[in-house]
Write an enzyme that holds these catalytic residues in place. Structure first.
Site, short mmCIF file in Angstrom:
data_model
loop_
_atom_site.label_atom_id
_atom_site.label_comp_id
_atom_site.label_asym_id
_atom_site.label_seq_id
_atom_site.Cartn_x
_atom_site.Cartn_y
_atom_site.Cartn_z
N PRO A 9 16.31 42.23 -82.19
CA PRO A 9 17.72 42.44 -81.83
C PRO A 9 18.32 41.39 -80.90
O PRO A 9 17.67 40.94 -79.95
CB PRO A 9 17.73 43.81 -81.16
CG PRO A 9 16.33 44.20 -80.98
CD PRO A 9 15.48 43.39 -81.89
N ASN A 10 19.54 41.07 -81.22
CA ASN A 10 20.41 40.18 -80.43
C ASN A 10 20.03 38.70 -80.51
O ASN A 10 20.78 37.85 -80.03
CB ASN A 10 20.47 40.62 -78.96
CG ASN A 10 21.05 42.01 -78.83
OD1 ASN A 10 22.10 42.30 -79.40
ND2 ASN A 10 20.38 42.88 -78.10
N ARG A 17 25.45 32.55 -76.46
CA ARG A 17 25.65 33.27 -75.20
C ARG A 17 24.38 33.12 -74.36
O ARG A 17 23.31 32.86 -74.89
CB ARG A 17 25.87 34.77 -75.43
CG ARG A 17 27.10 35.11 -76.23
CD ARG A 17 28.33 35.23 -75.34
NE ARG A 17 29.43 35.88 -76.01
CZ ARG A 17 30.17 35.34 -76.97
NH1 ARG A 17 29.92 34.11 -77.36
NH2 ARG A 17 31.15 36.01 -77.54
N TYR A 22 18.44 31.35 -72.64
CA TYR A 22 17.83 31.20 -73.96
C TYR A 22 18.04 29.83 -74.61
O TYR A 22 17.55 29.60 -75.72
CB TYR A 22 18.34 32.32 -74.89
CG TYR A 22 18.00 33.70 -74.38
CD1 TYR A 22 16.68 34.11 -74.27
CD2 TYR A 22 19.00 34.60 -73.98
CE1 TYR A 22 16.35 35.37 -73.78
CE2 TYR A 22 18.69 35.86 -73.50
CZ TYR A 22 17.36 36.24 -73.40
OH TYR A 22 17.05 37.48 -72.93
N ASN A 73 9.07 37.76 -82.26
CA ASN A 73 9.81 37.98 -81.02
C ASN A 73 10.65 39.24 -81.28
O ASN A 73 11.69 39.17 -81.94
CB ASN A 73 10.71 36.80 -80.69
CG ASN A 73 11.46 37.02 -79.38
OD1 ASN A 73 11.43 38.10 -78.80
ND2 ASN A 73 12.14 35.97 -78.91
N ALA A 76 14.09 43.03 -77.04
CA ALA A 76 13.89 44.13 -76.09
C ALA A 76 13.01 45.24 -76.66
O ALA A 76 12.44 46.03 -75.89
CB ALA A 76 15.25 44.68 -75.66
N HIS A 79 9.53 45.81 -75.21
CA HIS A 79 9.32 46.58 -73.98
C HIS A 79 9.42 48.08 -74.20
O HIS A 79 9.17 48.86 -73.28
CB HIS A 79 10.36 46.18 -72.92
CG HIS A 79 10.56 44.70 -72.83
ND1 HIS A 79 9.54 43.83 -72.56
CD2 HIS A 79 11.67 43.93 -73.02
CE1 HIS A 79 10.02 42.58 -72.56
NE2 HIS A 79 11.30 42.62 -72.85
N ASP A 86 2.56 50.29 -83.48
CA ASP A 86 1.78 51.01 -84.51
C ASP A 86 1.80 50.26 -85.83
O ASP A 86 0.78 50.15 -86.51
CB ASP A 86 2.34 52.43 -84.71
CG ASP A 86 1.97 53.37 -83.56
OD1 ASP A 86 1.07 53.02 -82.77
OD2 ASP A 86 2.59 54.44 -83.46
N GLU A 97 2.84 36.72 -80.37
CA GLU A 97 4.08 37.24 -79.78
C GLU A 97 4.76 36.10 -79.00
O GLU A 97 4.10 35.42 -78.20
CB GLU A 97 3.73 38.38 -78.81
CG GLU A 97 4.93 38.94 -78.06
CD GLU A 97 4.53 40.06 -77.09
OE1 GLU A 97 3.32 40.42 -77.02
OE2 GLU A 97 5.42 40.54 -76.39
N HIS A 99 8.15 34.94 -76.62
CA HIS A 99 9.38 35.19 -75.86
C HIS A 99 9.93 33.85 -75.41
O HIS A 99 9.18 33.03 -74.85
CB HIS A 99 9.12 36.09 -74.65
CG HIS A 99 8.66 37.45 -75.05
ND1 HIS A 99 9.54 38.39 -75.56
CD2 HIS A 99 7.43 38.00 -75.10
CE1 HIS A 99 8.85 39.47 -75.87
NE2 HIS A 99 7.56 39.27 -75.61
N SER A 101 12.19 33.30 -73.07
CA SER A 101 12.21 33.27 -71.59
C SER A 101 10.86 33.72 -71.05
O SER A 101 10.04 34.30 -71.78
CB SER A 101 13.32 34.20 -71.08
OG SER A 101 13.05 35.54 -71.45
N ARG A 110 11.02 44.09 -68.01
CA ARG A 110 10.63 43.15 -69.07
C ARG A 110 9.16 42.73 -68.93
O ARG A 110 8.63 42.01 -69.78
CB ARG A 110 11.50 41.89 -69.02
CG ARG A 110 12.95 42.15 -69.33
CD ARG A 110 13.75 40.85 -69.41
NE ARG A 110 15.15 41.11 -69.20
CZ ARG A 110 16.00 41.49 -70.17
NH1 ARG A 110 15.58 41.63 -71.40
NH2 ARG A 110 17.27 41.72 -69.90
O1 CA2 Z 1 12.81 35.90 -73.96
C1 CA2 Z 1 12.84 36.46 -75.06
O2 CA2 Z 1 12.67 35.88 -76.12
C2 CA2 Z 1 13.18 37.96 -75.12
O3 CA2 Z 1 12.37 38.54 -76.13
C3 CA2 Z 1 14.65 38.04 -75.51
C4 CA2 Z 1 15.17 39.46 -75.50
C5 CA2 Z 1 14.87 40.15 -74.18
O4 CA2 Z 1 15.27 41.51 -74.23
C6 CA2 Z 1 13.38 40.09 -73.86
O5 CA2 Z 1 13.17 40.71 -72.61
C7 CA2 Z 1 12.91 38.65 -73.81
C8 CA2 Z 1 16.70 39.47 -75.64
C9 CA2 Z 1 17.20 38.75 -76.81
C10 CA2 Z 1 18.67 38.62 -76.64
O6 CA2 Z 1 19.03 37.38 -77.14
C11 CA2 Z 1 20.24 36.88 -76.79
C12 CA2 Z 1 20.45 35.58 -77.14
C13 CA2 Z 1 21.64 34.99 -76.78
C14 CA2 Z 1 22.61 35.71 -76.12
C15 CA2 Z 1 22.39 37.02 -75.80
C16 CA2 Z 1 21.18 37.61 -76.14
#
Ligand code: CA2
Length: 140
Positions: A9-10, A17, A22, A73, A76, A79, A86, A97, A99, A101, A110
């Site tokens: 997601p996202n 953004r 990121y 990846n 969220a 977490h 599963d 895996e 990430h 960040s 996180r």
């Molecule tokens: O660091 C990562 O790759 C994460 O998996 C990214 C997730 C975050 O919830 C994890 O804690 C760490 C969030 C992805 C959201 O991606 C965005 C990208 C650009 C703008 C807004 C959100």
């Protein structure tokens, strides 16, 4: 050899953004680069993105008997999702895996990833190089 790349997601907002966290590469940039790299090395890479937990599980099910390794990846969901853990536990191949960040220098919620329990390796904080490193490792 076939590898699935799964982004959760996202992550479709990458490069648009929160670039301070990121970076500036879009998800399409990352997928295009990795597909090209895999192709040069005669490896098949299938890229998937979903904002839905159930859809991510369906993609992992599709990976059974269909590919050797998964780079994931889960955003969220890493977490929160025992369901994704599963699903990954049924998969026999290698799981990396990723990430973008460094989840350990961010909010404490996180710091825990359910997926890490199953992952063969976890890469966190290398930006998009995390995906590239995962692919390099799998085709080593
Ligand atoms: O660091 C990562 O790759 C994460 O998996 C990214 C997730 C975050 O919830 C994890 O804690 C760490 C969030 C992805 C959201 O991606 C965005 C990208 C650009 C703008 C807004 C959100």
């Amino acid at each position: 050899m076939k590898i699935f790349l799964i982004n959760g997601p996202n992550l479709n907002f990458l490069g648009q953004r929160q670039t301070n966290i990121y970076g500036f590469n879009t998800l399409t940039d990352i997928e295009t680069f990795l597909i090209k790299k895999a192709k040069n090395l005669k490896v098949k890479l299938e890229c998937y993105h979903s904002n839905y937990e159930g859809h991510i599980i369906d993609i992992i099910h599709r990976a059974y008997n269909n590919c050797n390794s998964i780079i994931i990846n889960a955003g969220a969901y890493s977490h929160t999702s025992i369901t994704i853990l599963d699903a990954l536990n049924i998969f026999n191949g290698t799981i990396i895996e990723v990430h973008i960040s460094n989840i350990y220098n961010r909010e404490t919620f996180r710091h825990k990833s359910f997926i890490s329990k199953r992952a063969n390796a976890v890469i966190s904080g290398l930006g998009v190089y995390g995906y590239i490193s995962a692919l390099n490792y799998l085709i080593k």
